[in-house]
Enzyme design. Sequence first.
Site, PDB file in Angstrom:
ATOM      1  N   HIS A 170      -0.072  -0.444   1.614  1.00  0.00           N
ATOM      2  CA  HIS A 170      -0.274   0.996   1.024  1.00  0.00           C
ATOM      3  C   HIS A 170      -0.587   1.810   2.263  1.00  0.00           C
ATOM      4  CE1 HIS A 170      -4.444  -0.036   0.554  1.00  0.00           C
ATOM      5  NE2 HIS A 170      -4.075  -0.603  -0.574  1.00  0.00           N
ATOM      6  N   ASN A 217      -3.255   4.725   3.253  1.00  0.00           N
ATOM      7  CA  ASN A 217      -4.319   4.605   2.451  1.00  0.00           C
ATOM      8  C   ASN A 217      -5.252   3.278   2.576  1.00  0.00           C
ATOM      9  OD1 ASN A 217      -4.041   6.394  -0.339  1.00  0.00           O
ATOM     10  ND2 ASN A 217      -2.013   5.754   0.106  1.00  0.00           N
ATOM     11  N   ARG A 275      -4.123  10.178  19.756  1.00  0.00           N
ATOM     12  CA  ARG A 275      -4.507   9.474  20.977  1.00  0.00           C
ATOM     13  C   ARG A 275      -4.528   7.880  20.485  1.00  0.00           C
ATOM     14  NH1 ARG A 275      -8.161  13.834  21.998  1.00  0.00           N
ATOM     15  NH2 ARG A 275      -7.211  14.972  23.772  1.00  0.00           N
ATOM     16  N   ILE A 314      -0.240  11.442  -5.632  1.00  0.00           N
ATOM     17  CA  ILE A 314      -1.555  11.389  -5.684  1.00  0.00           C
ATOM     18  C   ILE A 314      -2.034  10.525  -4.297  1.00  0.00           C
ATOM     19  CG2 ILE A 314      -3.778  10.769  -6.500  1.00  0.00           C
ATOM     20  CD1 ILE A 314      -2.723  11.010  -9.367  1.00  0.00           C
ATOM     21  N   ASP A 331       1.245  -0.318  -7.170  1.00  0.00           N
ATOM     22  CA  ASP A 331      -0.465  -0.510  -7.112  1.00  0.00           C
ATOM     23  C   ASP A 331      -1.162  -0.181  -8.309  1.00  0.00           C
ATOM     24  OD1 ASP A 331      -2.814  -1.464  -5.717  1.00  0.00           O
ATOM     25  OD2 ASP A 331      -3.305   0.422  -4.988  1.00  0.00           O
TER      26      ASP A 331
END
Length: 401
Positions: free
Chosen positions: A225, A228, A236, A262, A285
């Site tokens: 994912h 997340n 950098r 979301i 998920d």
Amino acid sequence: MAMITRYTNCQVLRNDTLISEDFWVADGIIIDPKEYFWSCRRAPDKTVDCQGQIIVPGFIETQINGGFGLDFSSDLDRMEEGLAMFRREIVQYGVTGFCPTVITSPSDTYKRVLPLFHKDRGNPSKGANVLGAHVEGPFISREKLGAHPPQFIKDQCLVTKDELMDFFGSTDNITIITIAPELPGAPEMIHRLAGEGVVCSIGHSTANIEQAERGVNAGATFITHLFNAMQSFHHRDPGIVGILASEKIQHPCYYGVIADGIHTHAAALRIAHRTSPGNAILVTDAMAAMGLGDGQHKIGAQDVSVKGKLAVLTGTNTLAGSAVTMPACVANFKKYSRCTLVEAVNCATKHPAQLLKCTKLYGTLDFGSVADFLIIDSDVNVLATYIGGDIVFKSEKLVQF
């Protein structure tokens, strides 16, 4: 003699293009009608009018924590019957193959559930194909644990075969494992498991770009994912996100995205897709609430509150999986990334099959592939699901079939 079915009046997703042509199935396999006609000189036994709709491969879920009230990490006493129920129910969302996902858990949990998550071909009575387990943790960062229970996290990776066997019981049924590449022993663990055919994914991690590249070059081929439970992109040090544009990795790396509106902003999805369109994989998920709706549910040992599309650890703002379905993710991804329908569908079919190295069986409508396919409309509503050429779900919107 094999039953031959011709699907007509349809568009077929083949070779990354929607083609207006008939679609033929014989004995559970997609066939080339020209070759079959000239070798067998047979007309079809049955013709199905698809009413102008679209035929695509069945969706493949590489990260799904449960659904319909079942949690793959905690419902140990009813897992066998729960898995059977889940396989039958998930086909209504066009999922024909999935990796039941076990989040960070104690050793005994893996030893109990992994034997049940062996690869198993689906059929009309069983439902969807089980493609082996996705073990998400426990070798992840404590700083990026998300909804994972901290008491079961391991700060040191397992390197030897004996260590792995002692902890998991067996790795035979592990198809995917998520590992934080910065942990001590992570490159060695990734190298060992990848050498055994396990898909190693990097995620739930504080890794910088160099640590992420080391993980990929050790054998990881997936990112869990994207965006997340990982370091945010910085100009950098782009961290794991930088893998999408890295020139220092030795092979392509797929990445999962949750397009539920979301977990990942639409602009972030567009950036990822435009940077690496051929490696995007849609994951839901989803957790136990998927298919049920609002209320209190579980993900592993954690309590989860669900309202609408939002699932959080009870009493917190920490996201705890989702309650979204794969057709919604495909439709959302098409909208958010501004890609084509074909590109969005590929992210739930062809790309995960490539990751799992099973494209000869699943994920495409190539001649000779297993006839796991869907009939959808242009809004990605699933009208019918087929496994091995047999119908396992039919929407009320269909006039016939």
